[in-house]
Motif scaffolding. Structure first.
Motif, mmCIF file in Angstrom:
data_model
loop_
_atom_site.group_PDB
_atom_site.id
_atom_site.type_symbol
_atom_site.label_atom_id
_atom_site.label_comp_id
_atom_site.label_asym_id
_atom_site.label_seq_id
_atom_site.Cartn_x
_atom_site.Cartn_y
_atom_site.Cartn_z
ATOM 1 N N ASP A 144 -24.703 49.803 -48.304
ATOM 2 C CA ASP A 144 -24.487 51.245 -48.475
ATOM 3 C C ASP A 144 -25.814 51.963 -48.624
ATOM 4 O O ASP A 144 -26.831 51.372 -49.002
ATOM 5 C CB ASP A 144 -23.580 51.517 -49.682
ATOM 6 C CG ASP A 144 -24.270 51.256 -51.001
ATOM 7 O OD1 ASP A 144 -24.840 52.206 -51.570
ATOM 8 O OD2 ASP A 144 -24.274 50.087 -51.463
ATOM 9 N N VAL A 145 -25.796 53.234 -48.296
ATOM 10 C CA VAL A 145 -26.934 54.124 -48.463
ATOM 11 C C VAL A 145 -26.453 55.313 -49.289
ATOM 12 O O VAL A 145 -25.551 56.044 -48.861
ATOM 13 C CB VAL A 145 -27.488 54.612 -47.107
ATOM 14 C CG1 VAL A 145 -28.691 55.533 -47.330
ATOM 15 C CG2 VAL A 145 -27.868 53.444 -46.215
ATOM 16 N N ASN A 146 -26.981 55.454 -50.482
ATOM 17 C CA ASN A 146 -26.573 56.541 -51.385
ATOM 18 C C ASN A 146 -25.055 56.586 -51.557
ATOM 19 O O ASN A 146 -24.446 57.661 -51.573
ATOM 20 C CB ASN A 146 -27.084 57.896 -50.879
ATOM 21 C CG ASN A 146 -28.603 57.975 -50.893
ATOM 22 O OD1 ASN A 146 -29.272 57.197 -51.575
ATOM 23 N ND2 ASN A 146 -29.160 58.914 -50.141
ATOM 24 N N GLY A 147 -24.443 55.417 -51.675
ATOM 25 C CA GLY A 147 -23.011 55.355 -51.920
ATOM 26 C C GLY A 147 -22.139 55.438 -50.684
ATOM 27 O O GLY A 147 -20.913 55.388 -50.780
ATOM 28 N N ILE A 163 -15.577 57.983 -41.499
ATOM 29 C CA ILE A 163 -16.158 58.656 -40.335
ATOM 30 C C ILE A 163 -16.267 57.584 -39.251
ATOM 31 O O ILE A 163 -17.004 56.606 -39.397
ATOM 32 C CB ILE A 163 -17.528 59.274 -40.650
ATOM 33 C CG1 ILE A 163 -17.388 60.308 -41.780
ATOM 34 C CG2 ILE A 163 -18.134 59.908 -39.401
ATOM 35 C CD1 ILE A 163 -18.714 60.855 -42.280
ATOM 36 N N LEU A 164 -15.503 57.767 -38.185
ATOM 37 C CA LEU A 164 -15.394 56.758 -37.133
ATOM 38 C C LEU A 164 -16.301 57.095 -35.965
ATOM 39 O O LEU A 164 -16.269 58.211 -35.440
ATOM 40 C CB LEU A 164 -13.944 56.669 -36.636
ATOM 41 C CG LEU A 164 -13.689 55.755 -35.435
ATOM 42 C CD1 LEU A 164 -13.924 54.292 -35.794
ATOM 43 C CD2 LEU A 164 -12.268 55.959 -34.901
ATOM 44 N N ILE A 165 -17.109 56.122 -35.551
ATOM 45 C CA ILE A 165 -17.915 56.240 -34.340
ATOM 46 C C ILE A 165 -17.205 55.456 -33.241
ATOM 47 O O ILE A 165 -16.966 54.256 -33.380
ATOM 48 C CB ILE A 165 -19.335 55.680 -34.549
ATOM 49 C CG1 ILE A 165 -20.049 56.440 -35.680
ATOM 50 C CG2 ILE A 165 -20.144 55.756 -33.259
ATOM 51 C CD1 ILE A 165 -21.380 55.815 -36.088
ATOM 52 N N ALA A 166 -16.841 56.139 -32.151
ATOM 53 C CA ALA A 166 -16.052 55.491 -31.099
ATOM 54 C C ALA A 166 -16.449 56.021 -29.726
ATOM 55 O O ALA A 166 -17.042 57.092 -29.595
ATOM 56 C CB ALA A 166 -14.559 55.714 -31.338
ATOM 57 N N GLY A 167 -16.086 55.244 -28.703
ATOM 58 C CA GLY A 167 -16.342 55.636 -27.321
ATOM 59 C C GLY A 167 -17.191 54.618 -26.594
ATOM 60 O O GLY A 167 -17.921 53.838 -27.201
ATOM 61 N N ALA A 219 -23.209 60.859 -38.505
ATOM 62 C CA ALA A 219 -22.175 60.423 -39.443
ATOM 63 C C ALA A 219 -22.692 60.450 -40.876
ATOM 64 O O ALA A 219 -21.996 60.912 -41.790
ATOM 65 C CB ALA A 219 -21.697 59.019 -39.079
ATOM 66 N N PHE A 220 -23.917 59.965 -41.071
ATOM 67 C CA PHE A 220 -24.479 59.943 -42.426
ATOM 68 C C PHE A 220 -24.680 61.359 -42.956
ATOM 69 O O PHE A 220 -24.440 61.633 -44.145
ATOM 70 C CB PHE A 220 -25.793 59.179 -42.428
ATOM 71 C CG PHE A 220 -26.380 59.005 -43.802
ATOM 72 C CD1 PHE A 220 -25.715 58.243 -44.759
ATOM 73 C CD2 PHE A 220 -27.582 59.598 -44.144
ATOM 74 C CE1 PHE A 220 -26.254 58.077 -46.030
ATOM 75 C CE2 PHE A 220 -28.123 59.439 -45.409
ATOM 76 C CZ PHE A 220 -27.457 58.674 -46.362
ATOM 77 N N LEU A 242 -17.205 56.018 -45.904
ATOM 78 C CA LEU A 242 -17.742 54.895 -45.140
ATOM 79 C C LEU A 242 -17.854 55.273 -43.672
ATOM 80 O O LEU A 242 -17.056 56.059 -43.150
ATOM 81 C CB LEU A 242 -16.903 53.629 -45.325
ATOM 82 C CG LEU A 242 -15.482 53.548 -44.795
ATOM 83 C CD1 LEU A 242 -15.471 52.965 -43.388
ATOM 84 C CD2 LEU A 242 -14.628 52.700 -45.713
ATOM 85 N N ILE A 243 -18.861 54.737 -43.046
ATOM 86 C CA ILE A 243 -19.123 54.967 -41.626
ATOM 87 C C ILE A 243 -18.762 53.693 -40.882
ATOM 88 O O ILE A 243 -19.284 52.614 -41.190
ATOM 89 C CB ILE A 243 -20.594 55.358 -41.400
ATOM 90 C CG1 ILE A 243 -20.891 56.695 -42.093
ATOM 91 C CG2 ILE A 243 -20.913 55.437 -39.912
ATOM 92 C CD1 ILE A 243 -22.370 57.024 -42.180
#
Length: 454
Positions: free
Chosen positions: A319-322, A350-354, A409-410, A418-419
């Motif tokens: 994790d980064v800063n929670g 937060i979903l990264i897709a494609g 996302a961040f 969560l990413i």
């Protein structure tokens, strides 16, 4: 390794290199075969071919000349990615030449028993879980096969007290004849690789070859969450050991929050170190294989509770800063992303897709992405994913690549969010493979973490 003589002084053609072809060529040479390697990559761009030539193995690179097959080869060992309608393979079969894959070769020389794992999703995670549990329980489980360690390489140093834990693709299994694992696991069967196989029936038949040589003293672990598996269970000579999250079975099952095996509670389901219902299925399959191998509950508990995923397969990075980061770059289809999302609270995701546009819409993903905090969308399939996001009422942002997606996302995330990189698409529109795509996400995470600590 068994020093078999059936290949001695026989002409064998290895078609296609990559790591498995290179390993097969070396093993065949060690067994006394007269080996020729044919690979499409030009020789001056082909370090593997150059090395094999230095070792005294004949190599022909840059093309696949049909006239090569006039040299009276007695066997072809085919790279599993090469289709059976390839002209070289068609010509070999027309000449009644046996065509196998290197996992068959590995089986023929293996002193170690084999646990074979196949299926549409979950193969790598289940394979790794099984090897980890075996090793924790005092059995030397050697990862091999489609997981990145060619079986014909691993088998050269494996001994009879070891166990080969072998991930097997449908492509590899199509090239087997005598292959005979003592324990086989089919995680699930779903429509995929139809472009290679032509139909789901042919794809399922290729997977089903894993049990072709098995008998009553062997164990076939099947996912009874699927009706197809129950049908297949009636068509094998092996002893079927089912697993299920939906019903109590004569094998491994989920009951009142506990993972059980044949009436015995082994460990709490929520103690498994990776999230998602699909990983409960994977854990149950691993428990079945472990118990059949004589591993005790303590080793199973310790192994599965400390298991935090396989690289690029719902891999927890930190994790980064929670804000937690999960790398699921291996999710190259809708079902895999659905399963990844099942383990989380969408309101925090937060979903990264494609990725590669294969022409399919994403309507079946809509229920699974409903309620997401946000989506970051990239790749050729972006317009289709945006339509799905709109139907689900989810806001989205465009990204040109995975690094930018991670940064966006961040910037949109808050502590406890969560990413998740889970593309639901293949990577080939932007990246050489899903590993390269996932590595870029890992690099982006590392950079964000370092910046946060400055």
């Amino acid at each position: 390794m068994k020093k078999i003589r059936q290949f001695a002084n026989k002409k064998v053609l290895v078609l296609g290199l990559a790591r498995s072809g290179e390993a097969a060529a070396r093993l065949l040479a060690e067994l006394g075969a007269i080996v020729t390697v044919n690979d499409g990559k030009p020789f001056d761009e082909n370090p593997a071919a150059q090395t094999l030539l230095e070792e005294g193995i004949k190599v022909i690179c840059g093309s696949h000349p049909l006239e090569l097959l006039d040299e009276n080869f007695e066997l072809m060992v085919k790279n599993p990615g090469i289709r059976y309608d390839n002209p070289m393979v068609v010509r070999a079969l027309d000449k009644n030449m046996p065509v196998i894959t290197e996992v068959e070769l590995a089986y023929l020389v293996s002193e170690a028993p084999i646990i074979g794992i196949t299926g549409s999703n979950g193969k790598t995670t289940t394979t790794t879980m099984i090897a980890d549990v075996l090793n924790k329980g005092g059995v030397n489980g050697l990862l091999s096969g489609n997981i990145g360690f060619p079986a014909s390489e691993v088998v050269r140093t494996a001994e009879e007290n070891d166990t080969l834990v072998m991930e097997l693709s449908s492509f590899q299994l199509m090239g087997t004849k005598a292959f005979h694992p003592h324990i086989a696991v089919i995680t699930n069967l779903l429509p995929t690789h139809i472009d290679y196989h032509g139909s789901f029936a042919d794809y399922a038949a290729a997977k089903w070859r894993i049990q072709k040589q098995m008998g009553p003293s062997d164990f076939l672990v099947l996912n009874f969450n699927q009706e197809l598996a129950k049908e297949f269970a009636q068509k094998t000579q092996a002893s079927v050991v089912p697993f299920s999250t939906k019903e109590k079975v004569d094998g491994a099952y989920l009951e009142e929050g506990m993972l059980c095996f044949r009436g015995e509670a082994v460990m709490p389901a929520d103690a498994v170190g990776v999230p998602g219902e699909h990983n409960i299925e994977n854990a149950l399959a691993a428990i079945a294989a472990a118990k059949l191998s004589g591993i005790d509950d303590k080793a199973i508990q310790e192994s599965l509770s400390s298991f935090h995923g396989v690289k690029h397969r719902l891999q927890f990075l930190g994790d980064v800063n929670g804000v937690k980061f999960y790398n699921d770059s291996k999710s190259t289809n809708i079902l895999a992303t659905q399963k990844a999302l099942s383990g989380f609270d969408n309101a925090k995701v937060i979903l990264i897709a494609g990725g590669l546009d294969r022409g399919n819409e994403f309507d079946e993903l809509v229920p699974d992405i409903t309620g997401l905090k946000k989506m970051i969308i990239l790749g050729e399939s972006a317009p289709r994913l945006k339509r799905a996001a709109t139907k689900a009422g989810v806001s989205w942002l465009d990204a040109k690549d995975v690094k930018e997606a991670a940064d966006l996302a961040f910037a949109a995330a808050q502590p406890d969010d969560l990413i998740l990189l889970s593309p639901a698409n293949a990577s080939w529109d932007m990246y050489k493979n899903f590993e390269v795509r996932g590595d870029e996400f890992i690099s982006a995470y590392t950079a964000l973490k370092e910046k946060a600590h400055d």
